[in-house]
Design an enzyme around this catalytic site. Structure first.
Site: not given
Ligand SMILES: Nc1ncnc2c1ncn2[C@@H]1O[C@H](COP(=O)(O)OP(=O)(O)O)[C@@H](O)[C@H]1O
Ligand SMILES: N[C@@H](CCOP(=O)(O)O)C(=O)O
Length: 293
Positions: A120, A168
């Site tokens: 993450e 995020t």
């Molecule tokens: N296995 C994966 N699945 C989804 N997103 C990924 C993965 N690996 C890397 N990413 C990156 O993370 C971003 C999404 O993560 P985030 O913005 O934290 O939202 P969420 O955790 O809700 O998907 C995507 O745009 C992508 O670039």
């Molecule tokens: N505590 C984190 C949770 C992010 O959740 P996501 O589903 O948007 O990846 C935050 O609030 O930043």
């Protein structure tokens, strides 16, 4: 080959920023792994065009490195990225379970939590376990540092995803740097109420506990139509509404008989401001599921 299904998760739940998380019974990611000399990744499914296949940039790459488990990893995305449903966390959790099995590392689900958390962190820039913990363990989870407590709660939910993308990482930039004693007391009270509701399978208490005056308002400002959607869901019978994770998803707690009407009301609420959306009628569900091929 080993196959694992890992659920979407809704983190924070209003009063539990970076601590509370809930596994949803739908949607989910499916990850398949096979031993290889080096890690390669193929991504298909929902939003796969936005997901890097370089192991250095994909959450599962960090997991494979942490477990010293090079593999060909196929990710079939059922959870849209950047939606607030723990999409990146679900892949990380699924890969952790699958690679642990493939290489017979013998680690428990709780021992896999910080490993999936490393995945993450490659995406959100900071370690937060409130997506990977419920994705691995299921139910409602309380992640405090490296310790995780779980409650096998049965609470109906509606998750509504607008066609907006909020990463995020960006949403963490708007989190306030501090809090007043009044905000702290308010948050602790709501967090305790929500946790009690989870322990009693009481949607009314869970909904009351979803209120937050600290992080949610700043994130709600990033979501066009949030206020309209929240009011529409409450009018349709939701017991509580808040931003799901870092957004833009919006999550509502409810009684089972109101789930369908709340889902329709939330989609209509986003429609009022010209935003398309999709609602999942769901509930708190189980964690990652291993399928031995
Ligand atoms: N296995 C994966 N699945 C989804 N997103 C990924 C993965 N690996 C890397 N990413 C990156 O993370 C971003 C999404 O993560 P985030 O913005 O934290 O939202 P969420 O955790 O809700 O998907 C995507 O745009 C992508 O670039
Ligand atoms: N505590 C984190 C949770 C992010 O959740 P996501 O589903 O948007 O990846 C935050 O609030 O930043």
């Amino acid at each position: 080959m080993v196959t694992v299904r890992a659920p979407a998760t809704s983190a924070n739940l209003g009063s539990g920023f970076d601590v509370f998380g809930a596994a949803l019974d739908r949607p989910a990611d499916v990850v398949r792994v096979e031993k290889a000399d080096r890690t390669t990744i193929d991504v298909t499914g929902y939003g796969s065009e936005f997901i890097p296949e370089d192991p250095a940039d994909n959450t599962v790459g960090a997991v494979a490195e942490a477990l010293d488990a090079p593999a060909h990893i196929r990710i079939d995305k059922g959870i849209r990225p950047s939606s607030g449903l723990g999409s990146s966390g679900a892949s990380a959790a699924a890969a952790a379970v699958a690679l642990n099995e493939l290489y017979d590392r013998g680690l428990s689900r709780k021992e896999l939590v910080p490993i999936a958390g490393k995945g993450e962190a490659t995406v959100s820039g900071e370690v937060h376990l409130d997506n990977v913990a419920p994705a691995l363990l299921g139910g409602f989870t309380v992640a405090t540092g490296r310790d995780v407590t779980t409650v096998d709660a049965d609470i109906p939910l509606v998750a509504c995803l607008p066609e907006i993308a909020i990463s995020t990482r960006d949403a963490r930039d708007v989190v306030p740097a501090g809090a007043t004693m009044e905000q702290l007391v308010y948050t602790v009270g709501r967090a305790a109420t929500l946790t009690t509701g989870m322990c009693r399978d009481d949607p009314r208490l869970v909904g009351k506990g979803m209120h937050d005056r600290l992080v949610t308002p700043a994130r709600a400002d990033l979501i066009s139509g949030y206020d309209e959607v929240r009011e529409a869901a409450l009018d349709a019978g939701a017991t509580g509404v808040t931003v799901s994770g870092a957004g833009p998803g919006v999550i509502a707690a409810c009684y089972p008989e109101d789930r369908r009407s709340i889902a329709a009301a939330m989609v209509d609420g986003f429609g009022e401001v010209g935003v398309d959306s999709r609602a999942y009628q769901t509930k708190i569900g189980r964690g990652a599921t291993l399928y031995r091929d």
